[in-house]
Each structure stands twice: as structure tokens, then as C-alpha cells.
Design an enzyme around this catalytic site. Structure first.
Site, PDB file in Angstrom:
ATOM      1  N   HIS A  50      42.531  35.615  27.633  1.00  0.00           N
ATOM      2  CA  HIS A  50      41.545  35.056  28.549  1.00  0.00           C
ATOM      3  C   HIS A  50      40.172  35.639  28.236  1.00  0.00           C
ATOM      4  CE1 HIS A  50      42.792  38.756  30.824  1.00  0.00           C
ATOM      5  NE2 HIS A  50      41.489  38.848  30.956  1.00  0.00           N
TER       6      HIS A  50
HETATM    7  P1  TYD Z   1      46.920  39.297  34.069  1.00  0.00           P
HETATM    8  O1  TYD Z   1      45.508  38.850  34.243  1.00  0.00           O
HETATM    9  O2  TYD Z   1      47.938  38.277  33.705  1.00  0.00           O
HETATM   10  O3  TYD Z   1      46.972  40.468  33.023  1.00  0.00           O
HETATM   11  P2  TYD Z   1      46.479  40.427  31.480  1.00  0.00           P
HETATM   12  O4  TYD Z   1      45.512  39.287  31.357  1.00  0.00           O
HETATM   13  O5  TYD Z   1      45.847  41.756  31.298  1.00  0.00           O
HETATM   14  O6  TYD Z   1      47.671  40.236  30.627  1.00  0.00           O
HETATM   15  O7  TYD Z   1      47.338  40.019  35.419  1.00  0.00           O
HETATM   16  C1  TYD Z   1      48.682  40.089  35.878  1.00  0.00           C
HETATM   17  C2  TYD Z   1      48.713  39.909  37.386  1.00  0.00           C
HETATM   18  O8  TYD Z   1      48.035  40.976  38.051  1.00  0.00           O
HETATM   19  C3  TYD Z   1      48.054  38.612  37.837  1.00  0.00           C
HETATM   20  O9  TYD Z   1      48.866  38.066  38.882  1.00  0.00           O
HETATM   21  C4  TYD Z   1      46.741  39.052  38.404  1.00  0.00           C
HETATM   22  C5  TYD Z   1      47.009  40.457  38.906  1.00  0.00           C
HETATM   23  N1  TYD Z   1      45.837  41.359  38.833  1.00  0.00           N
HETATM   24  C6  TYD Z   1      45.286  41.845  40.005  1.00  0.00           C
HETATM   25  O10 TYD Z   1      45.712  41.509  41.123  1.00  0.00           O
HETATM   26  N2  TYD Z   1      44.235  42.715  39.919  1.00  0.00           N
HETATM   27  C7  TYD Z   1      43.726  43.101  38.723  1.00  0.00           C
HETATM   28  O11 TYD Z   1      42.763  43.907  38.695  1.00  0.00           O
HETATM   29  C8  TYD Z   1      44.302  42.575  37.507  1.00  0.00           C
HETATM   30  C9  TYD Z   1      43.765  42.957  36.168  1.00  0.00           C
HETATM   31  C10 TYD Z   1      45.360  41.715  37.617  1.00  0.00           C
END
Ligand code: TYD
Length: 133
Positions: A50
Site C-alpha cells: 500500500h
Molecule cells: P495492515 O495495514 O494490513 O498491515 P500491513 O500493511 O503493515 O501489512 O494492518 C493490519 C490490521 O491492523 C488492519 O486491520 C489495520 C490494523 N491497524 C490498526 O488498527 N492500526 C495501525 O496502526 C495499523 C498499522 C494497522
């Protein structure tokens, strides 16, 4: 121009061990509103995929190693983070992927904004459209 902007943190350690201090607007180039960390990531797992509309981050592998790919829509570059004294600065409009997590990896992220799902661009074609606007 490289997409990879590395911050080298001063190690304040001594014979007792290592110590690194992170301070907003000093060795971290923004005000820090959020800190999160990824750990126990499966060996074959890749994360991220992303970009953000308005978010600055610094990623630090405080333990172990992982590989980041940054992509600005024009160039794509890869860097291995494998030291707690190394921070990767990630600005707006940069597609990021994280790969090759070591089993002991603890990846610490400092972020300039609170978590906001509407700030995410999770579709690569949408990202390309945004950066080519
Ligand atoms: P995600 O964005 O999929 O992680 P990455 O892109 O790093 O692989 O995040 C996983 C889950 O955690 C998603 O449901 C969103 C949640 N999340 C939060 O609630 N707070 C945060 O600060 C982050 C980074 C993720």
C-alpha cells in the site's frame, strides 16, 4: 535520485550494552503520533502493499532483518534493514512492500499520523493513477 532514505541513529551504548534514542523533530524528521511493531511474521509472509496519501513513517528493524521495497510509480528500489541503528524514511505517495522477515524480526514503525484507513491506497493501479495526476 534514490528512493531509499536511510537515517543513521547514534548508538549511545557503552560497555554495558547498546542504547538508541529517538526524538521527534530531532533524529525523527516529524512529530510522532503513533508507534507500532510487527513481530512473529511468518517466513513466507509479505506485508504492506500500500501507499499513503498523507503519512510519514520511519521503519527500524530493532531485531532481525527484513527487506523493504519502495516504489514511487516510476522507480522501484529494495533495501535490507538489519540493524537497530538504521531507519528507513518513507514519505507520502510511496508504495511499500515488506518481504523476507527473519524469524526473530521485530519491525518498529514510527508514524506521523494516527491510524486512518481512508489514508491508505491499497490498489496498485489506483496508486499509479494518483502519482501520475
Ligand atoms: P495492515 O495495514 O494490513 O498491515 P500491513 O500493511 O503493515 O501489512 O494492518 C493490519 C490490521 O491492523 C488492519 O486491520 C489495520 C490494523 N491497524 C490498526 O488498527 N492500526 C495501525 O496502526 C495499523 C498499522 C494497522
Amino acid at each position: 535520485m534514490s528512493l531509499i532514505k536511510l537515517l543513521n541513529f547514534q548508538n549511545l551504548g557503552d560497555e554495558r550494552g547498546d542504547l538508541i534514542s529517538l526524538e521527534q523533530q530531532k533524529n525523527i524528521p516529524f512529530d510522532v503520533k503513533r508507534v507500532y511493531y510487527l513481530f512473529n511474521t511468518g517466513a513466507s509472509v509479505a506485508r504492506g502493499f500500500h501507499a499513503h496519501i498523507n503519512l510519514e513513517q520511519v521503519a527500524i528493524c530493532v531485531k532481525g532483518s527484513c527487506r523493504f521495497i519502495l516504489d514511487n510509480g516510476e522507480y522501484r528500489e529494495s533495501v535490507i534493514l538489519n540493524s537497530p541503528d538504521l531507519g528507513l524514511y518513507i514519505g507520502n505517495h510511496q508504495w511499500r512492500e515488506m518481504h523476507d522477515f527473519s524469524s526473530d524480526c521485530v519491525l518498529l514503525i514510527l508514524a506521523s499520523e494516527y491510524y486512518c484507513e481512508s489514508d491508505y491506497i491499497r490498489n496498485y493501479q489506483e496508486f499509479i493513477a494518483l502519482v501520475n495526476k
